[in-house]
Each structure stands twice: as C-alpha cells, then as structure tokens.
Write an enzyme that holds these catalytic residues in place. Structure first.
Site, PDB file in Angstrom:
ATOM      1  N   LYS A  35      97.603  53.053  48.940  1.00 27.28           N
ATOM      2  CA  LYS A  35      97.016  53.137  47.606  1.00 27.28           C
ATOM      3  C   LYS A  35      95.583  53.648  47.620  1.00 27.28           C
ATOM      4  O   LYS A  35      95.066  54.075  46.580  1.00 27.28           O
ATOM      5  CB  LYS A  35      97.110  51.782  46.917  1.00 27.28           C
ATOM      6  CG  LYS A  35      98.540  51.296  46.660  1.00 27.28           C
ATOM      7  CD  LYS A  35      98.538  50.019  45.851  1.00 27.28           C
ATOM      8  CE  LYS A  35      99.939  49.513  45.573  1.00 27.28           C
ATOM      9  NZ  LYS A  35     100.523  48.801  46.717  1.00 27.28           N
ATOM     10  N   SER A  88      99.908  48.768  51.673  1.00 25.55           N
ATOM     11  CA  SER A  88      99.087  49.025  50.492  1.00 25.55           C
ATOM     12  C   SER A  88      97.846  49.859  50.774  1.00 25.55           C
ATOM     13  O   SER A  88      97.167  50.274  49.834  1.00 25.55           O
ATOM     14  CB  SER A  88      98.690  47.698  49.832  1.00 25.55           C
ATOM     15  OG  SER A  88      99.801  47.162  49.136  1.00 25.55           O
ATOM     16  N   SER A 136      96.230  45.849  43.790  1.00 24.66           N
ATOM     17  CA  SER A 136      97.277  46.523  44.560  1.00 24.66           C
ATOM     18  C   SER A 136      98.517  46.756  43.702  1.00 24.66           C
ATOM     19  O   SER A 136      99.645  46.539  44.123  1.00 24.66           O
ATOM     20  CB  SER A 136      97.642  45.691  45.805  1.00 24.66           C
ATOM     21  OG  SER A 136      98.434  46.442  46.702  1.00 24.66           O
TER      22      SER A 136
END
Length: 240
Positions: free
Chosen positions: A86, A83, A143
């Site tokens: 991101k 993640s 997330s």
C-alpha cells in the site's frame, strides 16, 4: 485484524532497521517523518547492534546518506510485502491525481471483495463519496483495502491497469526484485518484493511532502454521505 497484526510485525521486524538516521543509528521513524534531531555519531559494532539479534528472517541496515548497505540478512530474498504494498499504492495515487479533493464513490463490490478475502478496511461504506485525500488517509493510517482498490479504479479505471503503474514505478526506482499484482497486498505469488526494495520505496515515499504529511498524522476525519468517520493511526510507538 490478522492483516494488521502482520503489518505490525513487518514494520517492527523489517522497516525499523531499514534506513539509518545520518550515519549508523537505528531508524526512529519520528526522525524521518518529523524534524531531525542532532545526535552524536554511533559506532557500528556488536556492542550496539548485531544483525542476528533481529527476530525477522529478512533485515537490512542502510546508510541513509550514501545508500550503502551496512549489514543485512536475506535482504534480497523474495517476500510477500503484504500491506507494505500500500505504500506503492499511495505514492502512485498521489503522483497521478492532480486534485486530491476530487470525490469518488465506494461501491458494494469492493466492500464484498474485501470481506471475502479477509482484507483490513478503513471504515468506508458502500455509497460513501470520499475525497481522494480521504482514501490516502484510509490506506496509510488504517491499511484500508477498500480505499486502495477505490483509489486504483479512480486513477486507472481498473485495479489491474493501476498495478501496471505500480510496476512501472518500481522499475523507475530500481526495485529490481519487486513485482506487484494487486493494490492491497493480498498474498499472491506474483506480488513480491525484498526488504532492500522496500527500503528503496519507503525512502522515496517519505521524500514526498503529501505522503509524509499523511503518515505523520495521528487522526483524520472523513465526512462521507453516510456520516462522520474517524481514522486513527496505528500507535506511533510501533516505530520505536
């Protein structure tokens, strides 16, 4: 939940020691996200810190001011950024959308993709019409995979075209050992980075006022056509 637990482990194990506050103290993220407090310089030696005490297999300690690598462990070894991908998704979105109050639409196929691939989501439903700023909060606070893909499509038409912008940005920042293949961090052999490159990215992103404002937030409310959605950050104690 699995993705969020992995993100928590990655943040604690890698990013907490990514950048040094002033000289050589550990990163307390509140010092970077909020106002810096005056502290006495800390002498770096084994009395205070030993790189081998870090549980993560990959770690780096960087002087925030000079960019000098003080110590590290496998910091140039390729890892799956999960993640942390991101972070790049969000900063590229911010830099390529002139009006963050424009609205877009959450589609059923994006939700289905997230469910099928076990991606974490931020709570948007098919048919919701969030603002782009709402998507950014969904990406960085929860997330959200559906928020990431929706933002990518809004900016570039397709996720793959957006990924091209992500890789272009990585090159501009000097992230020499990084390549992205998606906007969500889903595990893929062509989606890789290193803790050194993640440090470069995170330091750059925190220099953006809008990014900084989003990740500082404790709570954010999104009003979509299906009602009220409340987004909450992962507890800030993660960064201590």
């Amino acid at each position: 939940m699995k993705k969020k637990r992995y993100l928590k482990k990655l943040v604690i194990g890698i990013l907490i020691i990514m950048v040094l506050f002033k000289l050589i103290t550990f990163l307390d993220l509140s010092n970077i996200l909020g106002s810096e407090t005056k502290t006495d310089p800390l002498v770096l030696n084994n009395e205070y810190m030993d790189i081998e005490d870090i549980v993560s297999k990959n770690a780096i300690v960087i002087d925030k001011t000079t960019g000098q690598i003080i110590m590290g462990k496998n910091y140039n070894k390729k890892i799956h950024p999960a993640s942390m991908t991101k972070v790049m998704t969000a900063i590229v979105g911010i830099e390529n959308v002139s009006n963050l109050n424009k609205r877009t639409k959450i589609t059923q196929d994006i939700i289905d993709y997230c469910i099928t691939n076990g991606l974490s989501v931020s709570g948007f439903k098919p048919g919701d019409n969030p603002k782009i700023i709402d998507l950014l909060y969904g990406i960085l606070l929860e997330s959200g995979g559906e928020a990431s893909i929706t933002l990518a499509r809004y900016v570039s038409g397709t996720e793959q075209e957006f990924v091209n912008l992500m890789n272009q940005k990585a090159r501009e920042l000097g992230m020499k050992n990084t390549h992205f293949s998606n906007s969500t961090g889903i595990t893929d052999i062509e989606n890789y980075s290193t803790v050194e490159d993640i440090g470069i990215l995170f330091k750059y992103a925190l220099g953006n006022r809008q990014f900084k404002k989003v990740v500082e937030s404790k709570e954010y409310e999104v009003r979509g056509i299906n009602g009220l959605f409340t987004k909450r950050t992962i507890n800030n104690n993660l960064f201590f």
